[in-house]
Scaffold this motif. Sequence first.
Motif, PDB file in Angstrom:
ATOM      1  N   LYS A  27       2.356   6.398  -7.221  1.00 24.77           N
ATOM      2  CA  LYS A  27       1.505   7.713  -7.931  1.00 24.77           C
ATOM      3  C   LYS A  27       2.088   8.799  -7.759  1.00 24.77           C
ATOM      4  O   LYS A  27       1.910   9.605  -8.660  1.00 24.77           O
TER       5      LYS A  27
ATOM      6  N   ARG B  24       7.071  -2.484 -11.345  1.00 26.62           N
ATOM      7  CA  ARG B  24       5.836  -1.837 -11.260  1.00 26.62           C
ATOM      8  C   ARG B  24       5.766  -0.959 -12.539  1.00 26.62           C
ATOM      9  O   ARG B  24       4.562  -0.767 -13.174  1.00 26.62           O
TER      10      ARG B  24
ATOM     11  N   GLU C 262       2.788   1.514  -3.510  1.00 25.14           N
ATOM     12  CA  GLU C 262       1.766   2.003  -4.512  1.00 25.14           C
ATOM     13  C   GLU C 262       1.318   3.619  -4.452  1.00 25.14           C
ATOM     14  O   GLU C 262       1.682   4.178  -5.190  1.00 25.14           O
TER      15      GLU C 262
ATOM     16  N   GLN D 152       0.721  -1.084   0.125  1.00 24.48           N
ATOM     17  CA  GLN D 152       0.007   0.024   0.049  1.00 24.48           C
ATOM     18  C   GLN D 152       0.686   1.299   0.126  1.00 24.48           C
ATOM     19  O   GLN D 152       0.601   2.339  -0.529  1.00 24.48           O
TER      20      GLN D 152
END
Length: 693
Positions: free
Chosen positions: A35, A66, A31, A28
């Motif tokens: 962003k 990623r 990620e 989490q």
Amino acid sequence: MDSGDEQDVPDSQGRKKRYHRHTPRQIQDLEAMFKVCPHPDEKQRMQLSRDLGLEPRQIKFWFQNRRTQMKAQQERTDNCLLRAENDKIRCENIAMREALKHVICPSCGGPPSNEDSYFDEQKLRMENARLKEELDHVSSMASKYLGRPITQLPPVQPLSISSLDLSVGGYSNPGLSPSLDLDLLCRSSSSAFPYAFPTATSELEKPLMVEMATNAMEEFIRLVQTDEPLWVKSGSDGRDMLQLETYERMFQRPGQQLKLLDTRIEASRDSALVIMSALALVDMFMDASKWQELFPTIVSKARPIEVLASGMAGSSSGSLILMYAEMQVLSPVVPTREFCFLRYCQQIDQGMWAVADVSVDFPRDNHLASQSRRLPSGCFIEEVPNGYSKVTWVDHVEIEEKNPVHVLFNDLISSGMAFGAQRWLTTLQRMCERFACFSVAGVPTRDAGVAPSPDGKRSMMKLAQRMVSNFCANVGSSIGHKWTTLSGPSDIGVRVTLHKSTDVGQPNGVVLSAATSIWLPISPESVFSFFKNERTRTQWDVLSNGNTVQEVAHITNGSHPGNCISLLRGLNSGQNTMLILQECFTDASGSAVVYSPIDLPAINIVMSGEDPSYIPILPSGFTILPDGRSTGGQGASSSSNPMGGSSGSLVTVAFQILMSSLPSAKLNLESVMTVNNLISTTVQQIKSALNCP
């Protein structure tokens, strides 16, 4: 903070090495950072490392993976948008055409002139047919490999190519006239590939191929890391055996229950240490020509069709290549296996790489002679100290054998040893030792005979490597080799073929190749020793006229004493200007003795260290394979004897003769009878010398 789940996996030296699995909290936070900043600098990575309890390199690899996923997702999204835009433009085009039908000419009040309407319609029909074929192919691929429902039109049935065009070679004696037209029997040495591959894949296919390669990589890594109940040890030779029922439960794919009756599965796994760095191995595997050079006894043809993705930051990680390859056994009676496949490379961790293959239905307009498919396979490479690498090899194929295997080789093929992981690994070990010897050719050794200079040693090794590659390329049943069968010393007979030699490093003209295979009730090791020993050469070398030979130079190119390059001189032969260049090699999968006559001026060029690429050679020789009939010995392990026991040997005798220096020469009965008698006499002398009936 919870640092995540860890799993113990033994490394090459038996120690436990810990593999990390991120926690939901870590994912989490990663990620969220992605962003904001998909390319964090070193300072940001260090901060994340402290906050999440991960190592900086784990942060680095996570962001690299990623970004790769994000790029693939963006490509799929862009593709969907382009298709939607294309459909919109097509609808507008149709609406405009309908509106033009009702337009009135302002000058005469009648319908407007439309002289090009016929040609415009034909162009649209052709474009429509092309788009339909492309869409059908992509839809078929998606259904077959990704399990998605087919919502488009039914796939177009491929046009079948006559088996005459792709024939591996005749297995019956068609009879020979006193003069055969060269064009009917001859092949050109420069025509390496019988198929005209398309230059590029479509934009619709690329995302599907990327997803296929990603799925294949995930399956391959699980095949490497999972043991029982997926893999179990064989009780006879200790080899890993894939349990197909367990495999099908773990890796379900659409259509796997619909198996044809004439197909079978071959699966094998093995691991070994090789003397080459992981980066060097990855570089050779991702280059088709280097890969073929690394495995000349197995890969008869290899070429890249298209590079679909390049590696990241100058490395091979993330590279995806569409390739064609043809695999062989060194005998004219064993059909080759052709594959069109994706090769995907990924760096798993520091010093750890995976190279995965998976077959793909491509090209659309050319269909391979064999319908064999590579299921997710490949090699897992782990760097270990002192320049070595631990390589784990998984070979998993679905075979549809349209051409029958000769009964002589049936046990070897059905055992899985002919194309399995053990053969790939033993060959890789031997070839890596050869490259290592080449790299230290300048170091003084105790090799016997004349000691060439360091440059001369490398030059001789290059020439011998080209000699072996040429021999391997001309002794098998590769596509394009139109072997014709003559009566011979066994039920296999003597196979002959012609080819026009125009390549650099080969004598110009028409070359007659002839080969046969026999079974001997003697171990492969004993047969190899017989051929290698220069003192017993007069017992099988018909062309020596009973003259003994002397070794005047010797180069070791492997840990096994049988792996060497020799320069031989005939004694009392009356031809002091002609010598013999010979390379012998052996491993657990088989052996070979390859030799070629070479004149004194050419060998002086080699000894001086000059480039040997232009020296013409025409090799002949022998290949020795285990017959695949297990001796039933218990307790044998894959590490001590990876190919298992063998009760006899399969020997292939092959000669190449320059029939004429004129490219327009025709094959005549005299040449055929000469080479037939040469092979028959050689086989008889071999059996007599080894006391075989």
